[in-house]
Design a protein around this motif. Structure first.
Motif, PDB file in Angstrom:
ATOM      1  N   LYS B 537       0.849  -1.181   0.000  1.00 36.91           N
ATOM      2  CA  LYS B 537       0.000   0.000   0.000  1.00 36.91           C
ATOM      3  C   LYS B 537       0.886   1.232   0.000  1.00 36.91           C
ATOM      4  N   VAL B 538       0.372   2.285  -0.567  1.00 35.36           N
ATOM      5  CA  VAL B 538       1.084   3.553  -0.564  1.00 35.36           C
ATOM      6  C   VAL B 538       0.201   4.583   0.121  1.00 35.36           C
ATOM      7  N   PHE B 539       0.771   5.260   1.113  1.00 36.46           N
ATOM      8  CA  PHE B 539       0.056   6.351   1.771  1.00 36.46           C
ATOM      9  C   PHE B 539       0.805   7.633   1.472  1.00 36.46           C
ATOM     10  N   LEU B 540       0.099   8.607   0.938  1.00 38.55           N
ATOM     11  CA  LEU B 540       0.742   9.874   0.633  1.00 38.55           C
ATOM     12  C   LEU B 540      -0.050  11.008   1.245  1.00 38.55           C
ATOM     13  N   GLY B 541       0.632  12.093   1.528  1.00 41.90           N
ATOM     14  CA  GLY B 541      -0.069  13.294   1.945  1.00 41.90           C
ATOM     15  C   GLY B 541      -0.279  14.185   0.735  1.00 41.90           C
ATOM     16  N   VAL B 571      -3.019   3.432  -4.003  1.00 36.56           N
ATOM     17  CA  VAL B 571      -2.445   4.686  -3.518  1.00 36.56           C
ATOM     18  C   VAL B 571      -3.517   5.412  -2.729  1.00 36.56           C
ATOM     19  N   MET B 572      -3.214   5.689  -1.480  1.00 38.25           N
ATOM     20  CA  MET B 572      -4.197   6.375  -0.647  1.00 38.25           C
ATOM     21  C   MET B 572      -3.687   7.751  -0.264  1.00 38.25           C
ATOM     22  N   ILE B 573      -4.461   8.742  -0.549  1.00 31.40           N
ATOM     23  CA  ILE B 573      -4.081  10.121  -0.244  1.00 31.40           C
ATOM     24  C   ILE B 573      -4.823  10.540   1.014  1.00 31.40           C
ATOM     25  N   CYS B 574      -4.082  11.018   1.987  1.00 29.28           N
ATOM     26  CA  CYS B 574      -4.698  11.439   3.248  1.00 29.28           C
ATOM     27  C   CYS B 574      -4.690  12.951   3.293  1.00 29.28           C
ATOM     28  N   CYS B 575      -5.866  13.542   3.282  1.00 22.87           N
ATOM     29  CA  CYS B 575      -5.932  14.995   3.144  1.00 22.87           C
ATOM     30  C   CYS B 575      -7.174  15.519   3.838  1.00 22.87           C
ATOM     31  N   GLU B 576      -7.015  16.611   4.573  1.00 24.32           N
ATOM     32  CA  GLU B 576      -8.176  17.215   5.234  1.00 24.32           C
ATOM     33  C   GLU B 576      -9.003  17.989   4.216  1.00 24.32           C
ATOM     34  N   THR B 577     -10.282  18.174   4.472  1.00 23.92           N
ATOM     35  CA  THR B 577     -11.105  18.829   3.452  1.00 23.92           C
ATOM     36  C   THR B 577     -10.821  20.314   3.328  1.00 23.92           C
ATOM     37  N   TYR B 578     -10.195  20.927   4.318  1.00 18.18           N
ATOM     38  CA  TYR B 578      -9.955  22.362   4.177  1.00 18.18           C
ATOM     39  C   TYR B 578      -8.887  22.634   3.124  1.00 18.18           C
ATOM     40  N   LYS B 579      -8.197  21.604   2.705  1.00 18.85           N
ATOM     41  CA  LYS B 579      -7.193  21.787   1.659  1.00 18.85           C
ATOM     42  C   LYS B 579      -7.773  21.653   0.261  1.00 18.85           C
ATOM     43  N   PHE B 580      -9.038  21.296   0.149  1.00 17.25           N
ATOM     44  CA  PHE B 580      -9.606  21.135  -1.185  1.00 17.25           C
ATOM     45  C   PHE B 580      -9.788  22.501  -1.827  1.00 17.25           C
ATOM     46  N   HIS B 581      -9.676  22.508  -3.151  1.00 17.41           N
ATOM     47  CA  HIS B 581      -9.816  23.776  -3.857  1.00 17.41           C
ATOM     48  C   HIS B 581     -10.614  23.569  -5.125  1.00 17.41           C
ATOM     49  N   GLU B 582     -11.365  24.601  -5.534  1.00 12.44           N
ATOM     50  CA  GLU B 582     -12.234  24.457  -6.712  1.00 12.44           C
ATOM     51  C   GLU B 582     -11.480  24.507  -8.011  1.00 12.44           C
ATOM     52  N   ARG B 583     -10.239  24.849  -7.939  1.00 14.24           N
ATOM     53  CA  ARG B 583      -9.460  25.022  -9.151  1.00 14.24           C
ATOM     54  C   ARG B 583      -9.279  23.702  -9.863  1.00 14.24           C
ATOM     55  N   ASP B 634      -6.370   9.458 -11.893  1.00 14.13           N
ATOM     56  CA  ASP B 634      -6.336   8.037 -12.245  1.00 14.13           C
ATOM     57  C   ASP B 634      -5.394   7.245 -11.366  1.00 14.13           C
ATOM     58  N   TYR B 635      -4.370   7.913 -10.841  1.00 17.20           N
ATOM     59  CA  TYR B 635      -3.397   7.173 -10.040  1.00 17.20           C
ATOM     60  C   TYR B 635      -3.860   6.986  -8.613  1.00 17.20           C
ATOM     61  N   VAL B 636      -4.922   7.678  -8.240  1.00 18.75           N
ATOM     62  CA  VAL B 636      -5.335   7.675  -6.837  1.00 18.75           C
ATOM     63  C   VAL B 636      -6.426   6.647  -6.642  1.00 18.75           C
ATOM     64  N   SER B 637      -6.237   5.745  -5.665  1.00 19.58           N
ATOM     65  CA  SER B 637      -7.270   4.745  -5.398  1.00 19.58           C
ATOM     66  C   SER B 637      -8.343   5.299  -4.504  1.00 19.58           C
ATOM     67  N   MET B 638      -7.925   5.997  -3.456  1.00 18.73           N
ATOM     68  CA  MET B 638      -8.931   6.614  -2.610  1.00 18.73           C
ATOM     69  C   MET B 638      -8.343   7.807  -1.894  1.00 18.73           C
ATOM     70  N   ILE B 639      -9.230   8.676  -1.468  1.00 18.27           N
ATOM     71  CA  ILE B 639      -8.803   9.833  -0.684  1.00 18.27           C
ATOM     72  C   ILE B 639      -9.429   9.684   0.690  1.00 18.27           C
ATOM     73  N   ILE B 640      -8.609   9.761   1.712  1.00 20.93           N
ATOM     74  CA  ILE B 640      -9.125   9.617   3.072  1.00 20.93           C
ATOM     75  C   ILE B 640      -9.254  11.016   3.656  1.00 20.93           C
ATOM     76  N   THR B 641     -10.480  11.417   3.928  1.00 24.68           N
ATOM     77  CA  THR B 641     -10.733  12.721   4.533  1.00 24.68           C
ATOM     78  C   THR B 641     -11.481  12.495   5.833  1.00 24.68           C
TER      79      THR B 641
END
Lengths: 231, 690
Positions: B537-541, B571-583, B634-641
Motif C-alpha cells: 500500500k502507498v500512503f501519501l499526503g 495509492v491512498m491520499i490522506c488529506c483534510e477537506t480544508y485543503k480542497f480547492h475548486e481550481r 487516475d493514479y489515486v485509489s482513494m482519498i481519506i478525509t
C-alpha cells in the motif's frame, strides 16, 4: 444488506401497540423493496433492445424484474445464464425465464469468456454497492465483468439504493468473509485447502452503469449519493 | 499553452511546412488567390450564420481571381511559404497569427476596429488587433460551416491577455511583413464596427473581467465627473484600483489591496463586488513586465529577481533567496499598519529558513500568529474595524508571501478568516469582535486540522493489516500520525520511506519512526520501481486536492503514484477537506512554486563535489528547483478525509455540499453511528414522497 431503523413505537408501554408497529414497519420495508424493484425495472428495461442477448450471473430478483418487464413490453431478447456454483442459482433463473417465455441458454461458469463474444451486455444484481462505485456480488461476477470490459461489452448492475454502503475495499480480502460449502462430488484428501468465499468485489472501472431506484448512475455517482444521503 | 514550451512555428496538420524560411520571403500567389477566394466567399454568402465572417483585405489587389471560392484555403504547392501559411485550428495564436497573412482572417464584425491601414509607424497595435481578429477568424473557419463556434479567444482582451504571456520578440520581426502588406483602402464587405480604437494598445491588454469593471467604473466616473471636478483623476483611479482589486482574491497580489482600499469609493466597491462574483481574477503572471513593475512599486519588501530563469516557468515568481532579509530588518521596528506584526514576522522568518514546512504546520503557525495580531490590534480612529483589520491581515499576508509563497491550504484559511471578519456585526464592541474572531480561528484549527487529522487516522488504520508493507514519500504529518497510531494498536507492518533531494524530508520521518521501534526501509526515489515490488500500500499526503481529483503535493509524489499504479499497488491520499480547492489544474507547470536553485548545488556531506559552483555565471545553465507536482486522479485509489473515504471523483461533491451551506461548513462532522438511521429515514421520506 440489513435494515436498521429506529422507531419510537418501542417507547410505548403497550406491547401490542409495539408489536403492531414493528409489523407495520416490516411491511413498509417490504413495500420499499418492491417499489424499488419496480422503478429499477422501468429504468433498466430501456437498455434492452430487440434482438439483444443478455448475459446474467446467478439469480437476482432485481434482474428478474427487469427481464420480466422487458418481456411484458414485447421485446425480443434472449438470455444466457451462468450456473452460478456453488449456489447453483442460475438454474432457478433458467426456470423463471422459461416461465416468461424468453429463450434461455445455461452455461457453466467457465464458459463466460467463451460466450462473451456473442452477448451484447452483462446484467447482474448486487449484494452491496460500495463507496468506490464497485459492487459486491456472488463470486464469479468479478471475472465476468473483467471479461466483458476487455471485450468492450457494457456491464450493468441493478441494485436498490438501500444496498449502498460506506465501505471502501481495496482488494478481495477486505470484505467480511462469507462462505458457502462447495461440494466437489469427489473424495478429496484432507490436506487439500478449499477456497470457500461466496462473494467477490468488482472494482468500479469494470462497471458501466448502475440501475437504482434513485436513477441510473455511473459508478462515480455512488459516492455522490452516499455523501448526500449521509449529510 | 504551446507557447510556454518556447516559441516555435506551430503548423496546422493540413498544411505542413518543413524547414525554416526567413521572414520576408513569401509566395504571393497562393495567398492572394486565397484572399480573393476568401473575399469571394464572403460575397457569395453574405448572409451566412452570424457573425458572418468578414475578410481582412488582401495584401495586394490580385488581378487573377480563382474560380471556385474556397472556404478553406487549400494547400497549393508551396515551396517558400512559411509564416504566411494560414493556420486553422491552431491554438497557438501568436505564432500562427504572426505567420498568418491578412487574407486568411475572417473576423466577426464588430470585433475589431477598422483596418489599420494608416498606421505606419505604430504597427504593434494594428498587429494586435488584426491578430485577434485573425484568430477569431481561424476558429470560426474551423467549423467549415460558417457557424460560429466559440472562438478560443472570443474577445480581443482575452487574446491579448494570452498574448502577453508569450515572448514579445517575434512581433517585431514579422511586423515588417505586415507593413508591406497593409492595404490602402478597406474592403467594402468589411464592417468596421469596432468598439475600441486600436491606437490604445495598453487598453487591450486587460482581461475581460477587468475591462468590464473598467466600463462600470468609467460609467460611474462619468457620473461623478459631472458632479465633481477631476474626471480624469477618478477614471484613472478607478481603472487602477479596479485593475488592482480584480486580483485581490489572489494571495500574490494582496499587497496592493491595502493601498487601493483607501482609494476605493463606494462607487467602485459595487463594480468590484460584481466583478468578484464573476470568474475569479487571474493570478499574477510574473512574465508580464508591466504588472511585475506595478507590483514592485507597491511591494513592502524589495526583492530582486533571480537571473537565468527557466523560460517555461517565467510566469512564476522567483526571487533571490534571502535577499529580502536586510530590508526586512530595517523595517522591523516600524510600528504602523503597513508592517507585519512581530509574531507574523517571526513566522515569516521560519518559513524563509525552512524551519516550518508542511501545509498543516504552516497553516497553524500562520493562524496562531494572526491570533496574536488580533489580540494586539487596536482600531485606529475614524476607521471601521472590519475594513482596517482586513487591510492589516492583507499586509501581513503579503509579507508572508514574500517570505515564501502561500500554499493552497493557507489560502483557504485566509479566505475563511477574511470572510469571518467581513461578517462581523457592526454593532459589536472592539473587544467582543476581537474575541469572537480569535474564537473562530481556534475553532477552525481545532475542527479542520486537529479533529480532521484524528478522523483520518481512525479511518486509515482500518486499512492497515498485519503483514503489510507501507510505502510513503517524503514526510507528511498525517501519514506519520497514521503509522504511529497503527503501530500503537499493535499491528505488525513495516514501512518503506522514499526520499528525494534536495529537501530530504524523509530523513526526519525515518528518525522519528525508528525512535518508536517501527521497522523501516529507506530509499531514494531513483529506486522506487525496485522497491515497489515488495509494497502492499502507498500512503501519501497532499498539499491540496483540486476539483477534478488531481492531487497537488510535494514534487516526486506524482512519480511515486505513477509507479505504484503501474504495479497495481493502491495509492491512498490522506488529506483534510480544508485543503480542497475548486481550481482545476492539468499540469505541474501553470501553477507551482519555485524553490531556491542553489539548494541543488550544495550536496550535504560531499564538500568536494562542486561541479555546479558558479552556475549563475554561465548563461547557458539554468537550475530549476520545483516544489510541487500534480498527480492525476487516475493514479489515486482513494482519498481519506475526515468525511470518510471517498474516490477522487467525489472531491467536487464535497466542495459543493460542504462549502455552500455555512452551517454545514461549521459543523461538518461525521458520525458513523448515526448513519444507517439517517440513511433510512431519508429513504423513507423519499418513498413517502413517491
Amino acid at each position: 444488506m440489513c435494515y436498521v431503523t429506529r422507531t419510537s413505537a418501542l417507547e410505548y408501554e403497550d406491547i401490542e401497540v409495539g408489536k403492531a408497529r414493528l409489523i407495520e414497519r416490516g411491511e413498509q420495508i417490504g413495500d420499499i423493496s418492491l417499489k424499488a424493484r419496480k422503478t429499477i425495472a422501468m429504468l433498466g428495461q430501456d437498455f434492452i433492445r430487440d434482438g439483444s442477448t443478455i448475459l446474467t450471473h446467478g439469480f437476482s430478483r432485481v434482474v428478474l424484474s427487469i427481464l420480466k418487464l422487458a418481456a411484458a413490453n414485447k421485446k425480443h431478447f434472449s438470455v444466457v445464464c451462468t450456473e452460478g456454483r456453488p449456489d447453483s442459482t442460475g438454474l432457478q433463473m433458467a426456470k423463471e425465464m422459461v416461465a416468461i417465455g424468453v429463450p434461455i441458454t445455461l452455461i457453466i461458469d467457465s464458459a463466460v469468456a467463451y460466450t462473451m463474444e456473442s452477448v451484447d451486455m452483462l446484467l447482474v444484481g448486487a449484494d452491496g454497492v460500495v463507496e468506490s462505485g464497485g459492487i459486491i456480488n456472488m463470486i464469479g461476477t468479478y471475472q465476468a465483468a473483467m471479461v466483458a470490459r476487455s471485450m468492450n461489452k457494457p456491464v450493468y448492475v441493478a441494485a436498490e439504493s438501500y444496498k449502498f454502503a460506506r465501505m471502501y475495499p481495496l482488494d478481495q480480502k477486505a470484505m467480511f468473509p462469507s462462505s458457502r460449502q462447495v461440494d466437489f462430488h469427489y473424495p478429496l484428501p484432507s490436506a487439500v485447502q478449499v477456497e470457500f468465499s461466496s462473494r467477490d468485489y468488482t472494482p468500479p472501472q469494470y462497471l458501466t452503469l448502475l440501475f437504482t431506484d434513485l436513477g441510473v448512475f455511473t459508478p462515480s455517482a455512488v459516492s455522490d449519493e452516499l455523501i448526500q444521503l449521509y449529510l | 499553452m504551446d507557447s510556454r514550451r518556447g516559441s516555435r512555428f506551430v503548423i496546422d496538420p493540413k498544411i505542413r511546412q518543413v524547414g525554416f524560411v526567413p521572414a520576408g520571403c513569401e509566395s504571393e500567389n497562393p495567398n492572394a488567390s486565397s484572399a480573393v477566394a476568401a473575399i469571394a466567399n464572403v460575397d457569395v454568402n453574405p448572409t451566412s450564420d452570424s457573425p458572418s465572417p468578414v475578410m481582412i483585405p488582401p495584401r495586394l489587389a490580385d488581378p487573377l481571381p480563382r474560380a471556385a471560392p474556397l472556404p478553406v484555403p487549400s494547400p497549393p504547392p508551396r515551396k517558400h511559404t512559411s509564416v504566411e501559411i494560414p493556420l486553422q485550428g491552431s491554438y497557438n495564436p501568436t505564432d500562427s497569427v504572426l505567420g498568418t497573412s491578412p487574407p486568411f482572417s475572417p473576423a466577426s464584425n464588430g470585433r475589431y476596429a477598422g483596418v489599420p491601414s494608416s498606421e505606419g509607424p505604430d504597427l504593434s497595435p494594428s498587429f494586435v488587433s488584426r491578430a485577434s481578429s485573425a484568430m477569431e477568424g481561424m476558429s470560426l473557419r474551423e467549423d467549415h460551416l460558417g457557424s460560429p463556434s466559440a472562438s478560443r479567444f472570443a474577445t480581443v482582451g482575452e487574446y491579448a491577455m494570452f498574448k502577453q504571456q508569450q515572448p514579445q520578440q517575434p512581433a517585431t520581426a514579422v511586423t515588417k511583413v505586415y507593413a508591406s502588406s497593409l492595404p490602402q483602402e478597406p474592403v467594402q464587405s468589411f464592417a468596421p464596427v469596432g468598439k475600441e480604437d486600436s491606437s490604445k494598445p495598453l487598453k487591450e491588454r486587460t482581461t475581460k473581467a477587468e475591462r468590464r469593471a473598467k466600463q462600470e467604473a468609467d460609467r460611474e466616473a462619468k457620473r461623478i465627473a459631472k458632479e465633481s471636478a477631476g474626471a480624469k483623476v477618478v477614471e484613472g483611479e478607478a481603472r487602477a484600483s479596479s485593475n488592482v482589486v480584480g486580483k485581490a482574491s489572489r494571495a500574490q497580489s494582496q499587497k496592493k489591496d491595502s493601498a487601493s482600499e483607501k482609494r476605493l469609493s463606494a462607487v467602485e466597491k459595487a463594480s468590484e463586488k460584481e466583478k468578484k462574483k464573476e470568474i475569479p481574477a487571474p493570478r499574477m503572471q510574473f512574465d508580464d513586465q508591466s504588472r511585475v513593475a506595478k507590483a514592485k512599486k507597491r511591494a513592502l519588501i524589495e526583492q530582486t529577481e533571480t537571473k537565468h530563469r527557466v523560460e517555461l516557468f517565467r510566469h512564476l515568481p522567483q526571487f533571490v533567496y534571502g535577499a529580502q532579509l536586510p530590508s526586512l530588518e530595517a523595517k522591523f521596528f516600524h510600528d504602523d499598519a503597513m508592517h507585519p506584526h512581530p509574531a507574523v514576522y517571526q513566522v515569516g522568518l521560519q518559513y524563509l529558513t525552512g524551519d516550518i514546512t508542511g501545509g498543516n504546520a504552516r497553516c497553524i503557525a500562520m493562524l496562531s500568529a494572526f491570533k496574536e495580531l488580533i489580540k494586539d490590534y487596536c482600531t485606529p480612529r475614524e476607521r471601521t474595524l472590519i475594513r482596517d483589520l482586513t487591510a492589516r491581515v492583507n499586509n501581513n499576508v503579503s509579507f508572508l508571501t514574500t517570505c515564501r509563497p502561500l500554499c493552497i491550504s493557507m489560502g483557504n484559511a485566509i479566505r475563511f478568516l477574511k470572510t469571518r471578519i467581513a461578517k462581523l456585526q457592526l454593532t459589536l464592541s472592539e473587544s467582543d469582535a476581537k474575541s469572537l474572531i480569535i474564537a473562530e480561528i481556534d475553532r477552525f484549527m481545532q475542527e479542520k486540522i486537529n479533529y480532521a487529522d484524528n478522523e483520518i487516522t481512525k479511518l486509515a488504520v482500518t486499512k492497515i493489516k498485519d503483514g503489510d508493507v507501507i510505502l510513503t514519500y517524503g514526510s507528511s504529518c498525517v501519514v506519520e500520525t497514521i503509522i504511529l497510531h497503527a503501530f500503537s494498536l499493535g499491528k505488525k507492518f513495516r514501512v518503506v520511506i522514499v526520499d528525494s533531494r534536495p529537501k530530504l524530508e524523509g530523513k526526519g520521518l525515518l528518525r522519528r519512526l525508528l525512535g518508536r521501534g517501527i521497522s523501516c526501509t529507506y530509499s531514494h526515489i531513483n529506486a522506487v520501481t525496485y522497491i515497489i515490488q515488495e509494497v502492499n500500500k502507498v500512503f501519501l499526503g497532499a498539499s491540496s486536492i483540486l476539483s477534478n481529483g488531481t492531487v497537488y503535493s510535494r514534487v516526486g509524489s506524482a512519480s511515486v503514484a505513477m509507479v505504484a499504479n503501474a504495479f497495481h499497488v493502491p495509492v491512498m491520499i490522506c488529506c483534510e477537506t480544508y485543503k480542497f480547492h475548486e481550481r482545476v489544474q492539468l499540469d505541474s507547470i501553470c501553477f507551482n512554486e519555485l524553490g531556491d536553485p542553489d539548494a541543488l548545488v550544495k550536496i550535504p556531506g560531499r564538500k568536494g563535489l562542486s561541479e555546479l559552483e558558479g552556475w549563475s555565471q554561465s548563461s547557458h545553465l539554468k537550475l530549476l528547483n520545483l516544489m510541487y507536482d500534480v498527480m492525476p486522479a487516475d493514479y489515486v485509489s482513494m482519498i481519506i478525509t475526515e468525511l470518510g473515504m471517498v474516490p477522487p471523483t467525489s472531491v467536487p461533491v464535497i466542495l459543493r455540499e460542504y462549502r455552500k451551506d455555512p452551517i454545514l461548513e461549521n459543523f461538518a462532522t461525521f458520525g458513523k453511528d448515526s448513519n444507517p438511521i439517517k440513511f433510512f429515514r431519508a429513504s423513507l421520506e423519499y418513498y413517502r414522497a413517491c
